[in-house]
Design a protein around this motif. Structure first.
Motif, PDB file in Angstrom:
ATOM      1  N   LYS A   1       0.817  -1.227   0.000  1.00 16.68           N
ATOM      2  CA  LYS A   1       0.000   0.000   0.000  1.00 16.68           C
ATOM      3  C   LYS A   1       0.851   1.279   0.000  1.00 16.68           C
ATOM      4  O   LYS A   1       0.604   2.209  -0.765  1.00 16.68           O
ATOM      5  CB  LYS A   1      -0.927  -0.038   1.219  1.00 16.68           C
ATOM      6  CG  LYS A   1      -1.834   1.147   1.346  1.00 16.68           C
ATOM      7  CD  LYS A   1      -2.755   0.950   2.540  1.00 16.68           C
ATOM      8  CE  LYS A   1      -3.101   2.242   3.232  1.00 16.68           C
ATOM      9  NZ  LYS A   1      -2.154   2.671   4.254  1.00 16.68           N
TER      10      LYS A   1
ATOM     11  N   GLU B   1       0.982   4.215  -2.804  1.00 11.75           N
ATOM     12  CA  GLU B   1       0.681   5.628  -2.527  1.00 11.75           C
ATOM     13  C   GLU B   1       1.803   6.529  -3.024  1.00 11.75           C
ATOM     14  O   GLU B   1       1.564   7.611  -3.541  1.00 11.75           O
ATOM     15  CB  GLU B   1       0.480   5.837  -1.022  1.00 11.75           C
ATOM     16  CG  GLU B   1      -0.881   5.341  -0.567  1.00 11.75           C
ATOM     17  CD  GLU B   1      -1.032   5.249   0.947  1.00 11.75           C
ATOM     18  OE1 GLU B   1      -2.106   4.868   1.382  1.00 11.75           O
ATOM     19  OE2 GLU B   1      -0.047   5.546   1.676  1.00 11.75           O
TER      20      GLU B   1
ATOM     21  N   ALA C   1       1.352   9.533  -5.761  1.00 16.29           N
ATOM     22  CA  ALA C   1       1.207  10.793  -5.010  1.00 16.29           C
ATOM     23  C   ALA C   1       1.361  12.035  -5.886  1.00 16.29           C
ATOM     24  O   ALA C   1       2.352  12.170  -6.607  1.00 16.29           O
ATOM     25  CB  ALA C   1       2.242  10.836  -3.890  1.00 16.29           C
TER      26      ALA C   1
ATOM     27  N   GLN D   1       3.224  11.847   0.587  1.00 18.15           N
ATOM     28  CA  GLN D   1       3.802  10.628   0.012  1.00 18.15           C
ATOM     29  C   GLN D   1       4.664  10.890  -1.224  1.00 18.15           C
ATOM     30  O   GLN D   1       5.257   9.960  -1.772  1.00 18.15           O
ATOM     31  CB  GLN D   1       2.682   9.643  -0.369  1.00 18.15           C
ATOM     32  CG  GLN D   1       1.871   9.137   0.792  1.00 18.15           C
ATOM     33  CD  GLN D   1       2.726   8.371   1.790  1.00 18.15           C
ATOM     34  OE1 GLN D   1       3.616   7.625   1.422  1.00 18.15           O
ATOM     35  NE2 GLN D   1       2.479   8.589   3.068  1.00 18.15           N
TER      36      GLN D   1
ATOM     37  N   HIS E   1      -4.365   4.805  -9.252  1.00 18.99           N
ATOM     38  CA  HIS E   1      -4.535   3.877  -8.131  1.00 18.99           C
ATOM     39  C   HIS E   1      -5.934   3.289  -8.269  1.00 18.99           C
ATOM     40  O   HIS E   1      -6.932   4.004  -8.114  1.00 18.99           O
ATOM     41  CB  HIS E   1      -4.365   4.627  -6.797  1.00 18.99           C
ATOM     42  CG  HIS E   1      -4.643   3.766  -5.616  1.00 18.99           C
ATOM     43  ND1 HIS E   1      -4.992   4.264  -4.401  1.00 18.99           N
ATOM     44  CD2 HIS E   1      -4.639   2.430  -5.477  1.00 18.99           C
ATOM     45  CE1 HIS E   1      -5.195   3.268  -3.552  1.00 18.99           C
ATOM     46  NE2 HIS E   1      -4.981   2.142  -4.187  1.00 18.99           N
TER      47      HIS E   1
END
Ligand code: SAM
Length: 341
Positions: free
Chosen positions: A178, A182, A186, A192, A208
């Protein structure tokens, strides 16, 4: 003729479930190979759906394991799936699948980090880079231990249009831890934002797709997982600078993530030549007091070009490594005296 969206999914003859295959062939998960299996057909179908329409597609699947995602790919109507799996224990289960879908499954026992995907599929699938993506996909529930080096390797291949990208703008649908997912996706000015965000987003449109809780895998990993879809851009957001050079600039500037970007950029040049660092920021017109995670893609583009221009002017700069021990450092040309050049 029914259109792809109205056609029913391609059926496979009855097969043991993935859970039964794991039990039948005693496929206990090996931690060193990051083996976490998905038994839930709804989830494997959802991952495959994130790749888009696979009707008649040629797919390379990374790490099929017992074959859950492979089944979903075949059900989605792929013409061919080349599965690349390091662990030969899965071959028996994969052969069952190959027998159920004759001519549509090729099993390759190889390490995906060294496997040459340019040879996996017929070259006549290649389409012009500027047009629509080819009907070629990479899909995989990636082993965690190789996912970051692998995506960096593929991004470099993408920049060079080699490996999976000899076919054109091959799309990738991949799982990541995960946090890694991210970072890849980002946007600027978010917590992130990192090296992986810049390297992925300068070459691809990233999306995503959804999150998979760790509890859905067997055995359950300590982390949740995210699915990311990558579509290579026709025109990268940084053009005319080699991938390795972009990577060097991004890596050094992000090295001191929380500091002004000037701090990390200083590591690109020897302290004896402060003029070069100053050049970098004047040429790129980037404010040296913003933080790396706040930089926009256009600012990264300008920084990469400014650094590349400096390397063209003073080629020794590209070999400079601030971490090298003193005795390994070559003689640094001193600041040119005005009128001497
Ligand atoms: N696709 C299956 C699923 O979703 O249930 C298994 C996914 S499991 C997370 C990762 C798979 O990648 C394992 O089957 C493992 O053996 C394989 N693998 C690990 N390292 C690999 C490598 N370097 N090259 C190819 N396959 C690898």
């Amino acid at each position: 003729i029914k259109s792809a969206s109205t056609r029913p999914p391609m059926r496979l003859p009855p097969l043991p479930t993935i859970r039964e295959i794991v039990k039948l062939y005693r496929l206990n998960a090996v931690k060193q190979l990051s083996q976490n299996f998905l038994f839930d057909t709804n989830l494997t179908d959802k991952i495959v759906k994130s790749a888009g329409n696979l009707e008649g597609a040629y797919v390379c699947e990374v790490g099929p394991g017992p074959g859950g995602i492979t089944r979903s790919i075949l059900k989605a109507g792929a013409a061919k799936v080349v599965v690349v799996e390091l662990d030969k224990r899965f071959n028996a289960g994969l052969r069952l699948l190959s027998a159920a879908a004759p001519g549509r499954v090729d099993i390759v026992n190889d390490d995906i980090l060294t496997y040459n995907m340019a040879k996996a599929l017929p070259l006549d699938l290649a389409v012009p880079w500027e047009g629509d993506p080819p009907n070629v996909h990479i899909i995989g529930n990636l082993p965690f231990n190789v996912s970051t080096p692998l995506i960096i390797r593929w991004l470099e291949a993408l920049a060079l249009r080699t490996g999976p990208f000899v076919y054109g703008r091959t799309q990738l649908t991949l799982t990541f831890q995960k946090e890694v997912c991210e970072r890849i996706c980002a946007p600027p000015r978010t917590s992130q934002r990192s090296r992986l965000s810049i390297m992925s987003q300068y070459l691809c449109q990233v999306k995503h797709c959804f999150r998979i809780p760790g509890k859905c895998f067997v055995p359950k990993p300590d982390v949740d997982v995210g699915v990311v879809h990558f579509t290579p851009l026709v025109r990268p957001r940084i053009q005319g600078v080699p991938f390795k050079t972009v990577e060097k600039v991004v890596k050094h500037i992000f090295h001191l993530r929380g500091k002004y970007c000037r701090k990390g950029a200083a590591e690109l040049f020897p302290p004896e030549r402060p003029d070069l660092l100053e050049n970098l920021f004047t040429m790129s017109e980037v404010d040296p007091t913003i933080r790396p995670w706040q930089l926009t893609m256009s600012e990264w583009d300008r920084l990469a070009h400014a650094y590349w221009d400096i390397c063209q002017r003073e080629p020794w700069v590209s070999n400079y490594d601030f971490r090298a021990p003193k005795w390994e450092k070559f003689e640094i040309p001193t600041l040119p005296v005005t009128g001497e050049r």
